[in-house]
Enzyme design. Structure first.
Site, PDB file in Angstrom:
ATOM      1  N   LYS B  72       0.828  -1.202   0.000  1.00 50.25           N
ATOM      2  CA  LYS B  72       0.000   0.000   0.000  1.00 50.25           C
ATOM      3  C   LYS B  72       0.868   1.260   0.000  1.00 50.25           C
ATOM      4  O   LYS B  72       0.455   2.300  -0.505  1.00 50.25           O
ATOM      5  CB  LYS B  72      -0.906  -0.027   1.232  1.00 50.25           C
ATOM      6  CG  LYS B  72      -2.011   1.025   1.243  1.00 50.25           C
ATOM      7  CD  LYS B  72      -2.933   0.760   2.418  1.00 50.25           C
ATOM      8  CE  LYS B  72      -4.009   1.804   2.568  1.00 50.25           C
ATOM      9  NZ  LYS B  72      -4.892   1.483   3.699  1.00 50.25           N
ATOM     10  N   GLU B 171     -11.096   5.936   5.352  1.00 51.67           N
ATOM     11  CA  GLU B 171     -11.079   4.997   6.472  1.00 51.67           C
ATOM     12  C   GLU B 171     -11.658   5.578   7.769  1.00 51.67           C
ATOM     13  O   GLU B 171     -12.500   4.938   8.396  1.00 51.67           O
ATOM     14  CB  GLU B 171      -9.652   4.465   6.677  1.00 51.67           C
ATOM     15  CG  GLU B 171      -9.288   3.482   5.565  1.00 51.67           C
ATOM     16  CD  GLU B 171      -7.805   3.253   5.388  1.00 51.67           C
ATOM     17  OE1 GLU B 171      -7.018   3.705   6.237  1.00 51.67           O
ATOM     18  OE2 GLU B 171      -7.421   2.623   4.380  1.00 51.67           O
TER      19      GLU B 171
END
Lengths: 200, 613
Positions: B72, B171
């Site tokens: 990521k 998130e």
């Protein structure tokens, strides 16, 4: 519910979209309420299973709504927008000429800034220069507060002119004044930012 | 009917969740091992197959050359951006990589979105096995502070995994959604999300209206390169140095030994969240054992600089929301790294209130993603998320300066129009450079795209081209241009500065056929067959035990029949039939299993005093 049912044929201006008059004092809680109400109707999340055309329209309309809310919520942004709408100001215009009555002080300030940069480069004595600049910064901060108050006063005059259905000439005179104050404000703010940056 | 899921594509672990239609509550889906956490690790087996999750994580030790973690960190980034990462992470970058990075696993090269797609595909398989149904749509979460390129790369990964990405959700926003359901809070909520590789802080306002609940993000800030990984790096460097000094043992930070040390230190870090001290015993190749006692206080002193780095973004987010710490009604902790007591204490002291930690910090983002997936799937719901763009969008102007056209923390979708004209006669193009970031100079901001507006030859200043920049609800930029003189509309093919072009995506989709999922039914059949083989082997073993002899003959006959029926079914590809026959064999062997089990228990207990049992 479809986007089309809340859409209007022509692009509306921010004041129309929120159904408020073209005035500069806006009741924030009412604005927020309207924003949330329209968000329920227009947000793309409500159209995930709709046709591509409707999705496109929802994206367009909800971005317009968010743009309008962002502008109207900001007291200065609101004045700029009103003047653009009335054709008194070009979008994104920021006059960078020093207001004549500030010329002398700005000149002094710029000189001090130059000296500070030089002193930094040659590792010279910074303390006294910094003190001078801090004093100047404070002075311009006060001017910023002053211009904000003047802007508020001019905004009140504008609202009163709308309420009184004043003549075009009267309105124009207030708008010229608002435009002047905006330019002055933007100029002083830049100065303050620059000084703060050099001092940090 | 195909299912829609929520996916948390994390730096360290990834999860998939759904909303149970009966109870209306979100739930994480376990994988084959029973755990809901899928380590975000991908390994290329020498036979060419791709291994994902826990089995891949184990290969970090045995086949580090073929295995990658924390990919990521590379999403949407250019070669120049990642030089710092390369010092800390064993990424093997293709030296010929230009804009898009390619990473080597064994003898093959993959882009970060391709590797992320393997993880997404694995999670998709988990969900499909769980539902027994196809899964083709997903909400995927991204760090709130991800820029356009990082978001685009995540969306590309979804596409490569065969998923329609309904929405990218930030998130911390997802976490707030999960908590909102849970706690029924109203007011200002701060979400402090310290994950494996990224840190986000978001400030939200929860509003009840007659139509339902609105989650309005007021501001967000963060650091896309700050997380638990940094704590691990710090510990690793510290211990590495000590081993070098005390034992004269040096090893490459990218070696298998370094990986082993890292795993051991991660375990120590976890222990220190529970206990006041922990002891590392690490065997060295020269036969010596390195022993290090860690006290929590010393550990905290070591990691304090990392924890302190979260506070700058926290202050900025509050300033942007025009709120003081005391005006935050609730503060929520998200992400595995917030289990660290120092993080909890730091947050608690700053906001002067006890943070919420009721929900599992590893699962909460996935649960929120599932809630949003459910909202979008149904189209209509009594919940609405209003999120913001984390970074200002700007255009390069004269002298390399940046004119901001959409300020950070603008509610998305958001747009801006700019008017362009030509400066010289018969000019045929206008160059436009779009940037993201808060700095004043273009060179300090993130380059999103450069393109040339084509204009018909005309005297200078006559052409007027209106360019519309639009940030959609995923936080991704779209650009359209209109010639206001001719009325001609044009969409602009924006070549992302660090992204993969659409044609490349198409090519990858074609190329990925060798790893591509088989048809859903076929995949289910393969899984059912594997399970059938396991149970057939176990049955065979059971029938060979002395206990089997005591079975009544009709039970024995029933087992033989069920075995034959299952064997017959696995030669076909009807996974439903195979599952049915597995169940039948399970039923037929119930008594046998009991007999074997009892005997195993009594054998195990033999020779032990009753008191010990």
């Amino acid at each position: 519910m479809t986007v089309a049912s809340t859409a209007t044929p022509k692009q509306r201006n921010h004041f129309d979209l929120f159904e408020v008059p073209r005035k500069l004092w806006i009741e924030m809680s009412a604005l927020e309420k309207k924003f949330l109400e329209l968000s329920w109707k227009l947000h793309p999340d409500k159209f995930v299973n709709a046709s591509p055309e409707e999705q496109e329209l929802s994206l367009k309309r909800s971005s317009e709504l968010n743009d309008a809310y962002r502008v109207l919520r900001d007291p200065v942004g609101r004045v700029e927008y009103l003047l653009e709408l009335e054709g008194m100001r070009k979008e994104g215009e920021h006059k960078q000429q020093a207001p004549p009555e500030l010329l002398e002080e700005v000149f002094e300030l710029n000189e001090s800034l130059d000296e500070l940069r030089e002193a930094k480069a040659s590792r010279g004595d910074l303390a006294s220069l910094k003190l001078r600049l801090e004093f100047a910064e404070k002075n311009f901060q006060e001017k910023l507060v002053e211009v904000d108050a003047q802007l508020q006063e001019a905004a009140r005059q504008w609202d009163a002119a709308i309420d009184a259905n004043a003549s075009d000439a009267d309105r124009k005179r207030i708008m010229v004044r608002l435009n002047e104050l905006l330019n002055r404000r933007s100029y002083i703010r830049n100065l303050v930012t620059n000084v703060a940056k050099e001092l940090s | 009917m195909a299912r829609t899921v929520g996916i948390d594509l994390g730096t360290t672990n990834s999860l998939v969740a759904y909303v149970d239609p009966q109870t209306g509550t979100p739930k994480c889906i376990p994988g084959p091992s029973g755990s809901t956490l899928c380590p975000s690790v991908v390994s290329l087996d020498p036979d060419g197959s791709i291994i994902v999750g826990e089995p891949a994580r184990r290969r970090l030790l045995t086949q580090p050359e073929r295995t990658i973690y924390s990919v990521k960190r590379l999403m949407g980034r250019g070669v120049a951006d990642i030089q710092d990462e390369l010092k800390l992470f064993p990424f093997r970058i293709d030296p010929s990589s230009k804009n898009v990075i390619r990473v080597r696993l064994g003898d093959k090269f993959f882009t970060p979105p391709e590797i992320s797609a393997f993880i997404l595909r694995e999670l998709r398989n988990w969900a499909e096995a769980y539902f027994g149904e196809n899964v083709d749509r997903a909400v995927i979460t991204v760090p709130a502070y991800f820029n356009d390129a990082q978001r685009q790369a995540t969306k590309d990964a979804g596409k490569l995994a065969g998923l329609e990405v309904l929405r990218l959700v930030n998130e911390p926003t997802a976490a707030a959604l999960a908590y909102g359901l849970h706690e029924k809070q109203r007011g200002h909520v701060g979400v402090h999300d310290l994950g494996g590789g990224t840190f986000d802080i978001s400030v939200l306002k929860l509003i009840s209206t007659s139509e339902g609940d609105i989650y309005q993000v007021l501001s967000t800030n963060g650091d896309t390169h700050l997380g638990g990984d940094d704590i691990d790096n710090l510990l690793q460097a510290f211990v590495h140095e000590k081993i070098l000094q005390e034992h004269r043992v040096d090893f490459s930070p990218h070696s298998e030994l370094a990986q082993e040390l890292r795993q051991a230190l991660i375990a120590i870090k976890h222990q220190l969240s529970e206990n006041e001290s922990a002891t590392l015993r690490f065997p060295l190749p020269n036969g010596a054992v390195y022993v290090q006692e860690f006290e929590r206080a010393a550990f905290e002193a070591l990691i304090r600089p990392i924890v302190d780095r979260t506070m700058g973004p926290v202050r900025q987010a509050l300033a942007d929301a025009k709120l003081k710490p005391s005006e935050i009604d609730e503060i929520v902790l998200v992400g595995g790294a917030t289990r660290t007591p120092l993080v909890r204490r730091t947050v608690q002291e700053y906001f002067d209130r006890k943070p919420h930690t009721e929900l599992n910090p590893d699962e909460v983002v996935a649960l929120g993603a599932a809630v949003q997936a459910n909202i979008l799937d149904r189209g209509v719901s009594n919940m609405l998320l209003l999120d913001v763009t984390p970074l200002s969008l700007g255009i390069e102007t004269y002298g390399g300066a940046v004119a901001k056209v959409i300020p950070r923390n603008s509610t998305i979708p958001a747009s801006a129009q700019e008017m362009y004209t030509t400066g010289v006669d018969n000019q045929t193009g206008i160059d436009i450079h779009v940037l993201q970031g808060e700095r004043e100079l273009a060179k300090d901001c993130r380059s999103l795209a450069r393109f040339t507006l084509k204009v018909p030859p005309a005297p200078a200043g006559l052409s007027r081209i209106e360019v519309k920049f639009l940030i959609d609800a995923n936080g991704i930029l779209q650009v359209a241009a209109k010639d206001t003189r001719t009325g001609e509309q044009r969409t602009i093919e924006v070549q992302p500065s660090y992204g993969i072009s659409d044609t490349e995506i198409e090519r990858m989709l074609e190329e990925s056929i060798e790893y591509a999922e088989q048809d859903f039914a076929e995949r289910q059949a393969i899984e059912a067959r594997t399970e059938a083989e396991t149970i057939l082997a176990a049955t065979q073993k059971g029938l060979g035990t002395p206990q089997a002899a005591s079975l009544p003959s009709e039970e024995r006959a029933a087992i033989d029949a069920a075995v034959a029926a299952l064997k017959e079914s696995i030669s076909g590809s009807d996974y439903k039939l195979i599952r049915k026959r597995i169940d039948e064999l399970n039923n037929a062997t119930m008594r046998l299993a009991e007999l074997v089990m009892n005997s195993a228990v009594s054998t195990a207990l033999q020779g032990r005093k009753l008191a010990e049992v």
